[in-house]
Design an enzyme around this catalytic site. Structure first.
Site, PDB file in Angstrom:
ATOM      1  CB  CYS B  44      -0.812  -0.068   1.216  1.00  0.00           C
ATOM      2  SG  CYS B  44      -0.233   0.160   2.792  1.00  0.00           S
ATOM      3  CB  CYS B  47       4.127  -0.493   2.104  1.00  0.00           C
ATOM      4  SG  CYS B  47       2.398  -1.502   2.738  1.00  0.00           S
ATOM      5  CG  ASP B 448      12.979 -35.809  -6.587  1.00  0.00           C
ATOM      6  OD1 ASP B 448      13.442 -37.295  -6.417  1.00  0.00           O
ATOM      7  OD2 ASP B 448      13.018 -34.944  -5.400  1.00  0.00           O
ATOM      8  CG  ASP B 628      13.662 -30.855  -5.012  1.00  0.00           C
ATOM      9  OD1 ASP B 628      13.602 -32.088  -5.321  1.00  0.00           O
ATOM     10  OD2 ASP B 628      13.296 -30.953  -4.050  1.00  0.00           O
ATOM     11  CG  ASP B 632      14.854 -34.233  -9.198  1.00  0.00           C
ATOM     12  OD1 ASP B 632      14.819 -35.895  -9.089  1.00  0.00           O
ATOM     13  OD2 ASP B 632      14.806 -34.151  -8.394  1.00  0.00           O
TER      14      ASP B 632
END
Lengths: 52, 729
Positions: B44, B47, B448, B628, B632
Site C-alpha cells: 500500500c 508501505c 521425484d 526439485d 533430477d
C-alpha cells in the site's frame, strides 16, 4: 478542399506529438511501476512541495 | 530452499540486529552503489513511504525508490553500506526484506525487448490511425486528384512505419527461411511487404485501391499479439529470476582477521570456510574440523542425513545440519560439482528447442496453401483477362492480404497470455512459451520423492509403540538439540502432552547426538552406532544408554500439502504415475504405499532417472517430470515438460518449464486442466480463422475484394479470436 492542405499536416502533427510524448514517457521509465504510481498519489510526503 | 535456510540470512544473524554498524570503514572502491532488496509483503501507499523514509534515514543511504509492481526497492548508497544492515533496519520497522543478487537481476531490470516492442507498437498504432482516417475519406468517395493525394500521404506514412515496426517479423521470417523452415512470420512478412509494394505501384498509376491501411492494421494487430506474448513470459521470467536472485551466494571465510562474510565469487581454492549449522555449503571442499551431519537430499535424493567429520568431502548445495564445520575449499563457483551439472543442463536445454509450437505447425500447413492459391489466382486471371498483369496482381495480392494469418498470429498468444495470467495468480510461473501446449499432451507423470512429494522434513512414526518413560526421556534429550530429527520429535511429543524427564549434564555431540545423565545413568539419543546398535533401513534416531536396550524412533518424510490429492487428481484424469527416487528401497516403498503410487524406482542415479524418461519417451509417452533436486535436473531436461517447486535448487528451476511458488501441490492438476482448456481454445481459434478464410477467399479470388472489405474482415476475425481467448480468464 484547399483547407486539406492545412488540416492534414495539422492532424499528422498532433498525432506525432502524442507519439513523441509516449516515447518520452517510455524512455523516462514511467511505465515501470504502475502499481506504485497508483498508490503514490495517496502519500502525504509530496503534498505542499516536491520532495527535495 | 525455504527462506529460513537461505545462506545469506543464516550466515549472519548478528548483522540483522546491528544496523548501527552499517558503515564499514576502509573499503577500497568509491562512488555510490545500488542495492536491491525484495519486499514480499508491501502492498500500500503507507508501505511505500514507510520503507522509503526508513531507508533514507539510514546512515550512508543517498536515495531509495520502491517499485510496488515488482515489490522491490532500489537503494543508492555509499560504498560500505551492507545489505544486511538495511534488511535489519526494514525488519525493525516491520517490513520483511531479502537481499537480491544484482547480477541475477540484471536481465529483468532493463526489459529492453519489451520496450522495443512497445515502441514499434506505438508507431504502428499512430500510423494506422492516420492512414485509416485518410482511407475512410477514400472509401467515402474521394475521387481523382484528392484520392491520389490521400494515397500518396498514406504511402509516405506507411512505408517508413512498415519498415520500422515490421522488423521483428522480417527478422524471424529470415531466420526461419535460412534454416529452411516455415514459420508464421513468413506469410506475415510476405503479405505486409507485397501489400505495401502493390499499393505503391497502384498509387503511381492513379489506381482505385490501395492497401496501405491493411498492411498497417496487420502490423499493428500482430505486434499487439507479439507484445502480449512477451509480457506474459517476461513477468514469469522476472519472477523466476527473482527466486534465483534471492539466493545471494555468500560464505564465511576464515582469514587472518577472523571471520569475514564474503561473496562466494571471492573465494579461491585453498581458503578456509566456516559452514554454520543450518546453512548451505557454498563450495566443494574437505572438512578440516568439526563433526556434523549433512542433508544431501537436494543433491542425491537421500532422505537420511550423512555423517561429516574431518577428511570427508562436502559439495556445494548440501545443507549442514548440526555442528559448525571448517572446510578447506577445493573448488568454488564455476568449478563446483553443482555448477558443472547446471552447465550440463544449459547444454541439454538447447535440445528442447526442437519442439515446434502449434502456431508454427499451423503455419507450415497453411503458408504453402495460401501462397499457391495466390499464385493460381494470378495465373488464372492472367488467362481470363488476356494478359492484364495489373488486374491479376491486384487479385493475387488481395487474396494474400485477406488470408493473411492475422487471426492465426493472435490465436496462440492471446490464449497463452490469458492462461498464463490465470495460472500466475495461482502461483505458477510459466517460463516457456510452449509449456502449456506441451503440458496439455502429457500422458505420464513422473514424480521425484524427497523434496517434491515430501517436504524434506521428517515426521516421527508409531509413537504409540513406545512406553511412556522412553517418550519422556526422548523428549528431554531431543529438546537439547537443533537437529531436524530432534526438533521434529520434540514437536510431536509436546503435541502429545508428554512431560520431559529430569536430566542433568545435557550436552550435544555434533554429528552424533545428545547425551545426559538421568538418575545418575548415562542416556543417549542419536545415531545408531553411537548409541550402540545397528542402523536399520529407515530414517531413525535411537534412544539408549547404560543398562537399557536401544529403542528406535522411526521417521517418515512429511507429505507435501496437496500432494496426495494431486496424485489422485492426475490418476483420475487417466495419467500414468511413476515415482523415482535416489532414496533407499525401504523408505521409497513405504512412501509409495502411503500415497498410492504403484510404479516406483528406488536408488536411482541422476543418469538412470534421465534414461528412464528417455525410455518412456521412446515408447511414445509424453512425460511430465516433477522434481526439485540436482539429481533430477537431467530428468527434468529430458522430459517433455517439467515442473519444479520454488524450493528447488536453482539448477532444477532453470531446467524446468514451470515453477510453482508456495508449498502447496494443489495448483498442479489445475495447471494441467488449464493447459487442456488453453489447447482447446487455440484449436477453436484456428477453426475460427479457417472458417473466416473459407468465406473470404472466394470473394478475393473472384476479384470482389476491396481494401474496405479486407479491413473489416481482418478486424472482425482478430477481435473474435481475442474474445474467445478471454473466456479462459
Amino acid at each position: 478542399m484547399e483547407v486539406l492542405v492545412i488540416l492534414i499536416p495539422v492532424s499528422l502533427g498532433l498525432g506525432a506529438l502524442g507519439l513523441v510524448a509516449f516515447f518520452w514517457a517510455l524512455k523516462s521509465r514511467q511505465f515501470d511501476d504502475p502499481e506504485g504510481d497508483r498508490n503514490r498519489i495517496l502519500t502525504e510526503d509530496y503534498d505542499d512541495h516536491p520532495k527535495s | 530452499m525455504s527462506l529460513a535456510e537461505n545462506p545469506s540470512l543464516a550466515a549472519c544473524p548478528g548483522c540483522l540486529a546491528a544496523p548501527a554498524e552499517a558503515v564499514r570503514e576502509g573499503e577500497a572502491q568509491k562512488g555510490p552503489q545500488t542495492i536491491r532488496l525484495s519486499l514480499p509483503t508491501i502492498h500500500c501507499a503507507g508501505c511505500i513511504s514507510g520503507v522509503e523514509r526508513g531507508l533514507t534515514g539510514a546512515p550512508g543511504v543517498l536515495s531509495a525508490r520502491v517499485n510496488l509492481t515488482l515489490k522491490r526497492v532500489a537503494i543508492e548508497a555509499e560504498r560500505g553500506v551492507t545489505p544486511e544492515a538495511l534488511v535489519g533496519r526494514l525488519e525493525a520497522l516491520g517490513y520483511e526484506a531479502h537481499e537480491l543478487d544484482d547480477a541475477a537481476l540484471a536481465a529483468t531490470e532493463a526489459d529492453r525487448e519489451g520496450r522495443d516492442l512497445l515502441m514499434r507498437l506505438a508507431v504502428a498504432f499512430f500510423a494506422n490511425m492516420n492512414v485509416m482516417l485518410l482511407s475512410v475519406a477514400v472509401w467515402a468517395g474521394a475521387e481523382d486528384a484528392t484520392r491520389d493525394l490521400f494515397h500518396w500521404i498514406s504511402g509516405a506514412i506507411a512505408i517508413p512505419t512498415v519498415i520500422f515496426s515490421g522488423r521483428p517479423f522480417y527478422a524471424s521470417a529470415l531466420g526461419a527461411l535460412k534454416g529452411r523452415r516455415l514459420n508464421m512470420d513468413v506469410p506475415i512478412s510476405l503479405a505486409i511487404l507485397l501489400a505495401v509494394g502493390l499499393s505503391l505501384w497502384e498509387t503511381a498509376l492513379s489506381g482505385r485501391h490501395a492497401y496501405f491501411d491493411a498492411a498497417l492494421s496487420l502490423t499493428f494487430f500482430l505486434l499487439a499479439g507479439r507484445y502480449l506474448d512477451h509480457r506474459t513470459r517476461a513477468s514469469a521470467r522476472s519472477a523466476a529470476q527473482e527466486l534465483a536472485a534471492l539466493e545471494v551466494p555468500r560464505a564465511v571465510r576464515l582469514g587472518e582477521a577472523g571471520e569475514e562474510n564474503v561473496r562466494v565469487s571471492e573465494i579461491a581454492p585453498g581458503d578456509h570456510v566456516l559452514v554454520r549449522p543450518g546453512a548451505r555449503v557454498p563450495v566443494d571442499g574437505i572438512v578440516l574440523e568439526g563433526a556434523s551431519e549433512l542433508d544431501r537430499s537436494l543433491m542425491t535424493g537421500e532422505s537420511l542425513p550423512v555423517f561429516a567429520g574431518p577428511d570427508v568431502a562436502v559439495h556445494a548445495g548440501e545443507i549442514n545440519l548440526t555442528g559448525p564445520l571448517t572446510v578447506q575449499v577445493t573448488a568454488a563457483g564455476q568449478g563446483t560439482a553443482l555448477h558443472r551439472i547446471a552447465d550440463l543442463v544449459a547444454v541439454a536445454e538447447a535440445g528442447r528447442a526442437n519442439y515446434s509450437a502449434l502456431a508454427d505447425r499451423a503455419a507450415r500447413a497453411y503458408a504453402p496453401v495460401v501462397h499457391l492459391l495466390a499464385l493460381a489466382a494470378f495465373l488464372v486471371w492472367m488467362w481470363i483477362s488476356g494478359g492484364d498483369a495489373r488486374l491479376s496482381l491486384n487479385i493475387a495480392v488481395a487474396t494474400l492480404i485477406i488470408t493473411c494469418p492475422c487471426a492465426l498470429g493472435l490465436a496462440v498468444p492471446a490464449v497463452t497470455a490469458a492462461a498464463s495470467g490465470r495460472l500466475f495468480r495461482k502461483g505458477l510461473l510459466i517460463k516457456s512459451g510452449t509449456a502449456l501446449e506441451r503440458l496439455a499432451e502429457v500422458d505420464t507423470v513422473v514424480f521425484d520423492k524427497t523434496g517434491t512429494l515430501t517436504m524434506g522434513a521428517p515426521e516421527p512414526q508409531d509413537l504409540d509403540g513406545h512406553d511412556a518413560g522412553d517418550l519422556s526421556l526422548a523428549l528431554a534429550l531431543a529438546q537439547g538439540s537443533s537437529h531436524p530429527l530432534a526438533q521434529s520429535l520434540t514437536k510431536a511429543l509436546e503435541a502429545r502432552g508428554v512431560h520431559p524427564a529430569r536430566l542433568a549434564d545435557l550436552r550435544e555431540v555434533p554429528g552424533f547426538g545428545v547425551e545426559a545423565l538421568a538418575d545418575g545413568q548415562r542416556v543417549r539419543l542419536g545415531r545408531a552406532g553411537w548409541v550402540g546398535t545397528e542402523a536399520g533401513g529407515v530414517t531413525a534416531t535411537w534412544l539408549g544408554g547404560e543398562g537399557r536396550d536401544p529403542v528406535s524412533f522411526a521417521f517418515t518424510d512429511a507429505l507435501r500439502p496437496g500432494a496426495a490429492e494431486a496424485v489422485e487428481a492426475f490418476r483420475a484424469r487417466g495419467l500414468d504415475i511413476l515415482m523415482m527416487s535416489g532414496d533407499a528401497p525401504a523408505p521409497v516403498a513405504a512412501f509409495a504405499d502411503r500415497i498410492g503410487i504403484s510404479q516406483t524406482m528406488a536408488e536411482a542415479t541422476p543418469e538412470e532417472k534421465a534414461e528412464r524418461i528417455a525410455e518412456l519417451t521412446a515408447t511414445g509417452r509424453k512425460v511430465l517430470m516433477v522434481g526439485d533436486g540436482l539429481n533430477d535436473t537431467a530428468a527434468l531436461t529430458a522430459a517433455y515438460v517439467s515442473i519444479s517447486p520454488a524450493s528447488a535448487l536453482d539448477a532444477a528451476r532453470v531446467a524446468s518449464d514451470i515453477v510453482f511458488l508456495g508449498r502447496d501441490f494443489s495448483p498442479l492438476p489445475d495447471a494441467f486442466d488449464t493447459a487442456g482448456k488453453a489447447r482447446k481454445r487455440i484449436t477453436e481459434n484456428f477453426t475460427i480463422s479457417t472458417v473466416y478464410n473459407v468465406v473470404a477467399v472466394p470473394i478475393a479470388l473472384l476479384g470482389f475484394a476491396t481494401p474496405l472489405a479486407a479491413a473489416l474482415a481482418m478486424s472482425l476475425s482478430s477481435i473474435t479470436v481475442s474474445l474467445n481467448a478471454m473466456r479462459l480468464r
